[in-house]
Design a protein around this motif. Structure first.
Motif, PDB file in Angstrom:
ATOM      1  N   THR A   1       0.826  -1.190   0.000  1.00 59.70           N
ATOM      2  CA  THR A   1       0.000   0.000   0.000  1.00 59.70           C
ATOM      3  C   THR A   1       0.869   1.252   0.000  1.00 59.70           C
ATOM      4  O   THR A   1       0.580   2.193  -0.730  1.00 59.70           O
ATOM      5  CB  THR A   1      -0.916  -0.001   1.242  1.00 59.70           C
ATOM      6  OG1 THR A   1      -1.659  -1.213   1.237  1.00 59.70           O
ATOM      7  CG2 THR A   1      -1.844   1.165   1.225  1.00 59.70           C
ATOM      8  N   VAL A   2       1.910   1.253   0.823  1.00 51.61           N
ATOM      9  CA  VAL A   2       2.802   2.405   0.881  1.00 51.61           C
ATOM     10  C   VAL A   2       3.437   2.647  -0.485  1.00 51.61           C
ATOM     11  O   VAL A   2       3.475   3.779  -0.982  1.00 51.61           O
ATOM     12  CB  VAL A   2       3.903   2.199   1.951  1.00 51.61           C
ATOM     13  CG1 VAL A   2       4.943   3.292   1.881  1.00 51.61           C
ATOM     14  CG2 VAL A   2       3.300   2.127   3.330  1.00 51.61           C
ATOM     15  N   GLY A   3       3.904   1.578  -1.108  1.00 47.48           N
ATOM     16  CA  GLY A   3       4.531   1.706  -2.417  1.00 47.48           C
ATOM     17  C   GLY A   3       3.575   2.238  -3.471  1.00 47.48           C
ATOM     18  O   GLY A   3       3.942   3.081  -4.295  1.00 47.48           O
ATOM     19  N   ALA A   4       2.330   1.762  -3.449  1.00 45.33           N
ATOM     20  CA  ALA A   4       1.340   2.210  -4.434  1.00 45.33           C
ATOM     21  C   ALA A   4       1.014   3.692  -4.260  1.00 45.33           C
ATOM     22  O   ALA A   4       0.917   4.441  -5.245  1.00 45.33           O
ATOM     23  CB  ALA A   4       0.076   1.375  -4.316  1.00 45.33           C
ATOM     24  N   VAL A   5       0.862   4.121  -3.022  1.00 40.54           N
ATOM     25  CA  VAL A   5       0.559   5.533  -2.761  1.00 40.54           C
ATOM     26  C   VAL A   5       1.717   6.414  -3.199  1.00 40.54           C
ATOM     27  O   VAL A   5       1.526   7.434  -3.877  1.00 40.54           O
ATOM     28  CB  VAL A   5       0.227   5.749  -1.263  1.00 40.54           C
ATOM     29  CG1 VAL A   5       0.168   7.222  -0.924  1.00 40.54           C
ATOM     30  CG2 VAL A   5      -1.075   5.053  -0.907  1.00 40.54           C
ATOM     31  N   MET A   6       2.936   6.018  -2.852  1.00 37.71           N
ATOM     32  CA  MET A   6       4.096   6.821  -3.212  1.00 37.71           C
ATOM     33  C   MET A   6       4.335   6.813  -4.728  1.00 37.71           C
ATOM     34  O   MET A   6       4.789   7.805  -5.293  1.00 37.71           O
ATOM     35  CB  MET A   6       5.331   6.319  -2.477  1.00 37.71           C
ATOM     36  CG  MET A   6       5.197   6.472  -0.976  1.00 37.71           C
ATOM     37  SD  MET A   6       4.686   8.117  -0.490  1.00 37.71           S
ATOM     38  CE  MET A   6       6.171   8.733   0.187  1.00 37.71           C
ATOM     39  N   LEU A   7       4.001   5.708  -5.381  1.00 40.88           N
ATOM     40  CA  LEU A   7       4.106   5.639  -6.830  1.00 40.88           C
ATOM     41  C   LEU A   7       3.165   6.642  -7.488  1.00 40.88           C
ATOM     42  O   LEU A   7       3.543   7.356  -8.420  1.00 40.88           O
ATOM     43  CB  LEU A   7       3.776   4.222  -7.287  1.00 40.88           C
ATOM     44  CG  LEU A   7       4.058   3.842  -8.720  1.00 40.88           C
ATOM     45  CD1 LEU A   7       5.549   3.882  -8.994  1.00 40.88           C
ATOM     46  CD2 LEU A   7       3.520   2.456  -8.989  1.00 40.88           C
ATOM     47  N   ALA A   8       1.947   6.719  -6.966  1.00 40.43           N
ATOM     48  CA  ALA A   8       0.978   7.691  -7.494  1.00 40.43           C
ATOM     49  C   ALA A   8       1.449   9.122  -7.240  1.00 40.43           C
ATOM     50  O   ALA A   8       1.338   9.990  -8.113  1.00 40.43           O
ATOM     51  CB  ALA A   8      -0.387   7.460  -6.853  1.00 40.43           C
ATOM     52  N   VAL A   9       1.996   9.365  -6.049  1.00 44.63           N
ATOM     53  CA  VAL A   9       2.516  10.698  -5.728  1.00 44.63           C
ATOM     54  C   VAL A   9       3.658  11.061  -6.690  1.00 44.63           C
ATOM     55  O   VAL A   9       3.708  12.176  -7.221  1.00 44.63           O
ATOM     56  CB  VAL A   9       2.991  10.763  -4.258  1.00 44.63           C
ATOM     57  CG1 VAL A   9       3.802  12.020  -3.990  1.00 44.63           C
ATOM     58  CG2 VAL A   9       1.804  10.671  -3.316  1.00 44.63           C
ATOM     59  N   LEU A  10       4.561  10.110  -6.924  1.00 45.12           N
ATOM     60  CA  LEU A  10       5.673  10.359  -7.839  1.00 45.12           C
ATOM     61  C   LEU A  10       5.169  10.692  -9.238  1.00 45.12           C
ATOM     62  O   LEU A  10       5.658  11.619  -9.877  1.00 45.12           O
ATOM     63  CB  LEU A  10       6.611   9.155  -7.900  1.00 45.12           C
ATOM     64  CG  LEU A  10       7.744   9.269  -8.930  1.00 45.12           C
ATOM     65  CD1 LEU A  10       8.692  10.397  -8.559  1.00 45.12           C
ATOM     66  CD2 LEU A  10       8.476   7.957  -9.059  1.00 45.12           C
ATOM     67  N   TYR A  11       4.194   9.944  -9.716  1.00 40.89           N
ATOM     68  CA  TYR A  11       3.682  10.207 -11.062  1.00 40.89           C
ATOM     69  C   TYR A  11       3.097  11.614 -11.152  1.00 40.89           C
ATOM     70  O   TYR A  11       3.376  12.352 -12.107  1.00 40.89           O
ATOM     71  CB  TYR A  11       2.631   9.172 -11.476  1.00 40.89           C
ATOM     72  CG  TYR A  11       2.135   9.432 -12.878  1.00 40.89           C
ATOM     73  CD1 TYR A  11       2.890   9.029 -13.974  1.00 40.89           C
ATOM     74  CD2 TYR A  11       0.961  10.123 -13.106  1.00 40.89           C
ATOM     75  CE1 TYR A  11       2.468   9.292 -15.264  1.00 40.89           C
ATOM     76  CE2 TYR A  11       0.538  10.399 -14.396  1.00 40.89           C
ATOM     77  CZ  TYR A  11       1.289   9.980 -15.466  1.00 40.89           C
ATOM     78  OH  TYR A  11       0.874  10.255 -16.746  1.00 40.89           O
ATOM     79  N   VAL A  12       2.301  11.991 -10.172  1.00 37.98           N
ATOM     80  CA  VAL A  12       1.689  13.328 -10.183  1.00 37.98           C
ATOM     81  C   VAL A  12       2.758  14.413 -10.132  1.00 37.98           C
ATOM     82  O   VAL A  12       2.712  15.383 -10.904  1.00 37.98           O
ATOM     83  CB  VAL A  12       0.684  13.471  -9.015  1.00 37.98           C
ATOM     84  CG1 VAL A  12       0.241  14.905  -8.845  1.00 37.98           C
ATOM     85  CG2 VAL A  12      -0.512  12.561  -9.234  1.00 37.98           C
ATOM     86  N   THR A 103       9.660   6.482   0.971  1.00 41.69           N
ATOM     87  CA  THR A 103       8.989   5.178   0.918  1.00 41.69           C
ATOM     88  C   THR A 103       9.759   4.144   1.732  1.00 41.69           C
ATOM     89  O   THR A 103       9.163   3.378   2.494  1.00 41.69           O
ATOM     90  CB  THR A 103       8.864   4.702  -0.539  1.00 41.69           C
ATOM     91  OG1 THR A 103       8.179   5.693  -1.295  1.00 41.69           O
ATOM     92  CG2 THR A 103       8.134   3.386  -0.634  1.00 41.69           C
ATOM     93  N   ALA A 104      11.072   4.116   1.569  1.00 39.37           N
ATOM     94  CA  ALA A 104      11.902   3.156   2.309  1.00 39.37           C
ATOM     95  C   ALA A 104      11.779   3.377   3.813  1.00 39.37           C
ATOM     96  O   ALA A 104      11.660   2.420   4.585  1.00 39.37           O
ATOM     97  CB  ALA A 104      13.359   3.270   1.871  1.00 39.37           C
TER      98      ALA A 104
END
Length: 126
Positions: A1-12, A103-104
């Protein structure tokens, strides 16, 4: 979940920082996924980048993770047309690395402190 949220933040962040360039956003996500995959690989094998000593205790796994990450990241640079890959600008690299380190740290915190996860589970359980 943490990775998915941070991935979305990075994309934005990347999408808007690059002047709404979708390909640069996707390229940043590709690099982040390579880093995140290595992070999970290391966690499974007892290596935690927030505990530098573990990098040396499990040096073979550390080196294998680095080699696999480098090989993963070389391919889009060698075949940019196939992957529709755009080399990120320096500012985007800063965002990738910063969000990855956040994220880490979050993954390490959540792995060490199960109480927080249990509270979140109770909050969102059906």
């Amino acid at each position: 979940t943490v990775g998915a949220v941070m991935l979305a933040v990075l994309y934005v962040v990347t999408y808007f920082a690059s002047g709404q360039n979708m390909h640069e956003g996707r390229s940043a996500v590709t690099i982040f996924i390579a880093f995140y995959g290595t992070l999970i690989f290391w966690h499974v094998h007892g290596v935690d980048i927030m505990r530098p000593r573990s990098l040396f205790e499990h040096w073979r796994i550390t080196v294998l993770g680095i080699v696999l990450t480098v090989l993963t990241m070389i391919v889009p640079y060698l075949l940019p047309d196939l992957f529709v890959f755009v080399a990120p600008e320096p500012l985007i690299w800063v965002a990738i690395v910063s969000i990855f380190l956040l994220t880490a740290a979050s993954v390490t915190l959540l792995m060490r402190n199960r109480h927080l996860i249990n509270q979140l589970w109770r909050l969102f359980e059906p």
